[in-house]
Design an enzyme around this catalytic site. Structure first.
Site, PDB file in Angstrom:
ATOM      1  N   ARG A   1       0.348   6.741  -6.089  1.00  0.00           N
ATOM      2  CA  ARG A   1      -0.069   6.216  -4.846  1.00  0.00           C
ATOM      3  C   ARG A   1      -0.256   7.352  -3.829  1.00  0.00           C
ATOM      4  NH1 ARG A   1       3.777   2.338  -1.776  1.00  0.00           N
ATOM      5  NH2 ARG A   1       4.855   4.290  -1.507  1.00  0.00           N
TER       6      ARG A   1
ATOM      7  N   ASN B   1       7.389  -5.714  -1.137  1.00  0.00           N
ATOM      8  CA  ASN B   1       8.385  -5.372   0.075  1.00  0.00           C
ATOM      9  C   ASN B   1       7.408  -5.480   1.409  1.00  0.00           C
ATOM     10  OD1 ASN B   1       9.757  -4.416  -1.944  1.00  0.00           O
ATOM     11  ND2 ASN B   1       9.474  -2.401  -1.689  1.00  0.00           N
TER      12      ASN B   1
ATOM     13  N   CYS C   1       5.063  -4.044  -7.952  1.00  0.00           N
ATOM     14  CA  CYS C   1       5.942  -3.003  -7.794  1.00  0.00           C
ATOM     15  C   CYS C   1       6.981  -3.075  -6.527  1.00  0.00           C
ATOM     16  CB  CYS C   1       4.982  -1.774  -8.077  1.00  0.00           C
ATOM     17  SG  CYS C   1       4.000  -1.696  -6.617  1.00  0.00           S
TER      18      CYS C   1
ATOM     19  N   GLU D   1      -0.623  -5.352   0.006  1.00  0.00           N
ATOM     20  CA  GLU D   1       0.488  -5.432   0.714  1.00  0.00           C
ATOM     21  C   GLU D   1       0.280  -6.213   2.218  1.00  0.00           C
ATOM     22  OE1 GLU D   1       3.258  -1.735   0.163  1.00  0.00           O
ATOM     23  OE2 GLU D   1       1.296  -0.942   0.639  1.00  0.00           O
TER      24      GLU D   1
ATOM     25  N   HIS E   1      16.806  10.559   2.545  1.00  0.00           N
ATOM     26  CA  HIS E   1      16.757  11.324   1.532  1.00  0.00           C
ATOM     27  C   HIS E   1      17.853  11.376   0.409  1.00  0.00           C
ATOM     28  CE1 HIS E   1      14.331  14.119   4.087  1.00  0.00           C
ATOM     29  NE2 HIS E   1      13.535  13.064   3.921  1.00  0.00           N
TER      30      HIS E   1
ATOM     31  N   ARG F   1      11.512  -6.184   7.936  1.00  0.00           N
ATOM     32  CA  ARG F   1      12.666  -6.109   6.972  1.00  0.00           C
ATOM     33  C   ARG F   1      13.656  -4.928   7.200  1.00  0.00           C
ATOM     34  NH1 ARG F   1       8.302  -2.560   2.946  1.00  0.00           N
ATOM     35  NH2 ARG F   1       9.882  -0.844   2.685  1.00  0.00           N
TER      36      ARG F   1
HETATM   37  C1  PEP Z   1       6.272  -2.239  -1.363  1.00  0.00           C
HETATM   38  O1  PEP Z   1       5.557  -2.433  -0.228  1.00  0.00           O
HETATM   39  O2  PEP Z   1       6.572  -3.165  -2.089  1.00  0.00           O
HETATM   40  C2  PEP Z   1       6.078  -1.060  -2.067  1.00  0.00           C
HETATM   41  C3  PEP Z   1       5.945  -1.039  -3.457  1.00  0.00           C
HETATM   42  O3  PEP Z   1       5.789  -0.027  -1.230  1.00  0.00           O
HETATM   43  P1  PEP Z   1       7.130   0.772  -0.539  1.00  0.00           P
HETATM   44  O4  PEP Z   1       8.097   0.067  -0.828  1.00  0.00           O
HETATM   45  O5  PEP Z   1       6.935   2.272  -0.758  1.00  0.00           O
HETATM   46  O6  PEP Z   1       6.470   0.541   0.926  1.00  0.00           O
HETATM   47 MG    MG Z   2       4.889  -0.801   0.753  1.00  0.00          MG
END
Ligand code: PEP
Ligand code: MG
Length: 764
Positions: A521, A643, A691, A620, A378, A654
């Site tokens: 989302r 990501n 994104c 994703e 947070h 990651r």
């Molecule tokens: C991603 O996985 O690239 C994404 C934008 O979602 P988050 O980072 O919230 O998992």
């Molecule tokens: Mg994601």
């Protein structure tokens, strides 16, 4: 409970008598003497009282050394001449381990370090204790005897109690510069680079402010142990009452992390051993608050060496509890002085909650360094919204830094420089100046179009998750919110949000966007995004586990409530919704069906509906890319979540620091994958955006434009720099250049792209 409060009888009063004599030296007529003379008197009193031929006090100096400052019995000429490193000799061992030693034949000990200048060869037995202040060793107090004698446990305890008084004398600043004693004082003179994890990029240079709960224990020695015991018991009682109230509070009724934490507290608070140890310390002549502190010093010294994260957390729990208890004894439990920030403050903390960060004036904060913390914690989320650079996982930083030190937070590289040398500092200051100039330049670009040299528009959006993110939309000049992470608001609350609360939140978000588009989302919980009221991540591999759309489809009421809130909030406006972690078209269809049902339900009830609806899928999970034609038939838009996609393409966790930097998103594999996705979307005339974090990095953004993306969403702070890149590229030429590299078997084409940017004057 008897007043002795201990397993021994006579030594308690002996200890109290000694303590009273030492206190007289500190505060009586002798109190006016210089500190070093008072220290000398104290060692003489101890030697006499404990019937030891030698009593010596060593004080910690910079560089983890211990210097003999006062002695009764050793050669006076050894004072200030004898120095031992931590770990060197028995004295050094006591300091390094922060534990007392009692040896009947010290010279036999393998670590005995003979110092001829002291004349100590005639003394056989030795007992020494660490002098602890705030859990740190600031010196060693030792007695020696000629005969081979066994020291009793009670004697060790007496010496420990006296050592507390010495801690105040040493910490008073008269003997040595106080900076040598503060956390990190052993290394005070040394610059240090600490490696951590970027939790929010950027650069900040400022003065270290330690976020530590502060309690002031002024009264150490007590006149009446009975009175101290009853004060202690009363404080315990009111602390328990407070914990019970917290546990019974409505917000915690549903259970979850907060409750677990408090229940753990409660168990520790109930631990009879803890109370007994504090009672024993009172028995040795301390006030109740000093006794709590003394026991806490002991615990921290003993457990401070452990690396097990669970146990380290328990030390923190105990610390909190001890502070709480002392708070009940001496008044309000003062947190770090939030009002007294220097103009450019770098906050250093083990960890903190979002509200604690907001207690500080964000205008004065230029950086935040956490020993713990994760990108989704947070406090990191709030710091991102406030544009404060954050480095997390900066191990042991609290114990290596002094309040007041200069700190450089190079968050973009995950580095923290403590007490940087003049040349490092000036290099970063220059960096900061150009960073600020760039910021100003980007601010000027705010109203300029994100258009390439060859006239192609690239839509730049921001990622958001809380209401405090929304003003960034206006500030950055972005077109809209390309990713609104709805789970963030859930993470910030202590209970699940109902339909009405969600409707209100989404209404505020849309109002805040003031006509610009917002892509909501649906919940992406699970994985690393743990809700306090959801029980927590489980499974061997939560990132690949029961998360995101998988949870929403298995708990349809969750998804239906959420989209109901969105439909209501967007009444009369445009509604854009997307689903995270779609692995196959069937999942998208199932989710969309639920949404359509809600839409129908609202319509049947005659409730006002949104003006338009667009439903997208996040790409994703690589499997989805193999169903692109079918997906493009049913989805209104696609958002690549790089990501997660990156971690699944390379089967690369990651969150595992051992894999950090192992794979590069500028690998030809990734870029080729992206190009194919964009081409298919373009051919089907379905808008596609990206994104993930990479969209906000200049070189990566350039590559994304090169493989065909015309829409990206990123942290608001990145919009300016990405716009500058876009305005300096020629897409046709860039695309051709990148095309030529996509079949390369290289690990990455980063170097090539950097060279290209350099040659074409692209500001990366
Ligand atoms: C991603 O996985 O690239 C994404 C934008 O979602 P988050 O980072 O919230 O998992
Ligand atoms: Mg994601």
């Amino acid at each position: 409970m008897s007043t002795t409060g201990s397993s021994y009888g006579h030594p308690v009063s002996a200890s109290r008598r000694l303590l009273a004599r030492v206190r007289d030296v500190m505060s009586g007529a002798a109190g006016a003497l210089p500190a070093e003379q008072r220290l000398q008197q104290v060692v003489q009193i101890i030697a006499a009282d404990m019937v030891a031929e030698v009593c010596s006090a060593y004080v910690r100096r910079a560089g983890d050394q211990l210097e003999l400052f006062a002695t009764q019995g050793l050669k006076p000429s050894a004072v200030h001449a004898t120095r031992l490193y931590f770990g060197e000799g028995i004295i050094g061992d006591i300091a390094a381990s922060a534990r007392p030693f009692a040896l009947s034949d010290a010279q036999e000990h393998p670590n005995f370090a003979y110092r001829p200048e002291t004349g100590e060869e005639v003394y056989h037995s030795m007992m020494g204790v660490p002098v602890l202040r705030g859990g740190r060793v600031v010196g060693v107090l030792a007695v020696q005897n000629r005969t081979r004698r066994q020291y009793a446990e009670e004697e060790v305890e007496t010496l420990q109690t006296v050592a507390m008084v010495l801690a105040e004398l040493i910490g008073g600043g008269e003997l040595i510069d106080q900076r040598e004693l503060q956390p990190g004082g052993g290394q005070a003179a040394r610059p240090l680079r600490v490696e951590g994890l970027e939790l929010n990029g950027g650069l900040g240079i400022g003065t270290a402010v330690l976020h530590l709960p502060k309690v002031q224990v002024d009264r150490l020695v007590a006149e009446d142990p009975d009175e101290e015991l009853s004060r202690l018991h009363a404080a315990f009682k009111s602390m328990h009452g407070e914990l019970d109230n917290l546990l019974e509070s409505e917000a915690l009724a549903a259970g979850g992390e907060h409750r677990d934490v408090l229940e753990t507290y409660r168990l520790i608070a109930d631990d009879a051993g803890w109370l007994t140890r504090i009672e024993d310390a009172i028995g040795s002549g301390l006030t109740a608050e000093a006794a709590v502190q003394r026991v806490q010093n002991d615990i921290r010294a003993r457990m401070g060496q452990v690396s097990d994260p669970y146990l380290r957390e328990r030390i923190a729990d105990l610390d909190d509890l001890a502070y709480r208890l002392i708070g009940h004894l001496v008044g309000p439990n003062g947190e770090a002085a939030t009002e007294a920030l220097p103009e450019k403050a770098v906050l250093i903390a083990r960890n903190m909650g979002p509200a604690q960060l907001l207690d500080y004036d964000p205008e004065l904060l230029v950086g935040l360094v956490l020993e713990e913390g994760s990108p989704t914690s947070h406090v990191a989320i709030i710091a991102r919204a406030l544009d404060i650079p954050v480095v997390g996982h900066a191990r042991d930083v609290l114990s290596t830094i002094d309040a007041g030190d200069t700190v450089v937070v190079d968050a973009s590289h995950g580095h923290v420089y403590l007490r940087p040398s003049a040349d490092i500092l000036s290099a970063f200051e220059a960096g900061l100046r150009s960073f600020q100039q760039e910021k100003e330049r980007y601010a000027e670009l705010r109203d300029q179009p994100a258009q390439t040299l060859d006239g192609i528009d690239v839509d730049l959006h921001i990622n958001a998750g809380l209401m405090i993110d929304m003003p960034n939309l206006e500030r950055s000049g972005a077109k809209g919110v390309g990713l609104f992470r709805t789970e963030v608001a859930f993470m910030a609350r202590s209970k699940f949000l109902g339909v009405d609360e969600q409707t209100e939140l989404y209404t505020q978000v849309l109002d805040g966007a003031d006509g610009r588009s917002v892509v909501f989302r649906t919940l992406d919980i699970g994985g690393d995004k743990v809700l306090p009221h959801w029980g927590g991540a489980d499974g061997e591999n939560p990132a690949m586990g029961w998360r995101a759309i998988r949870v929403s489809l298995d708990r349809p009421a969750l998804l239906r409530q959420q989209v109901r809130g969105m439909i209501r909030a967007a009444a009369g406006r445009e509604l854009r919704v997307m689903f995270p972690m779609i692995a196959e078209v069937a999942e998208f269809k199932a989710a969309r069906e639920l949404l359509d049902k809600e839409w129908q339900r609202e319509s049947d009830r005659g409730n006002p509906l949104p003006e338009s609806l667009a439903v997208g899928a996040m790409l994703e999970v690589p499997s989805l890319a193999f169903q692109m034609p079918a997906l493009l038939n049913v989805a209104d838009f696609i958002a690549v979540g790089s990501n997660d996609l990156g971690q699944f393409l390379f089967a690369h966790d990651r969150g595992d620091p051992r894999l950090a930097g192992r794979y590069d998103m500028l690998s030809p594999i990734v870029l080729k994958f992206f190009k194919s996705v964009v081409e298919q979307c373009d051919a089907a005339d379905v808008p596609v955006s990206l994104c993930g974090e990479m969209a906000g990095r200049p070189l990566e953004a350039m590559a994304l434009v090169g493989v065909g993306f015309r829409r990206m969403s990123m942290a608001a702070t990145a919009v300016g720099r990405v716009k500058a890149v876009i305005r300096s590229v020629d897409t046709a030429e860039l695309a051709e250049y990148i095309d030529g590299l996509l079949d390369s078997p290289e690990h990455t084409i980063r170097d090539h792209l950097e060279a290209y940017a350099g040659k074409h004057d692209i500001s990366i």
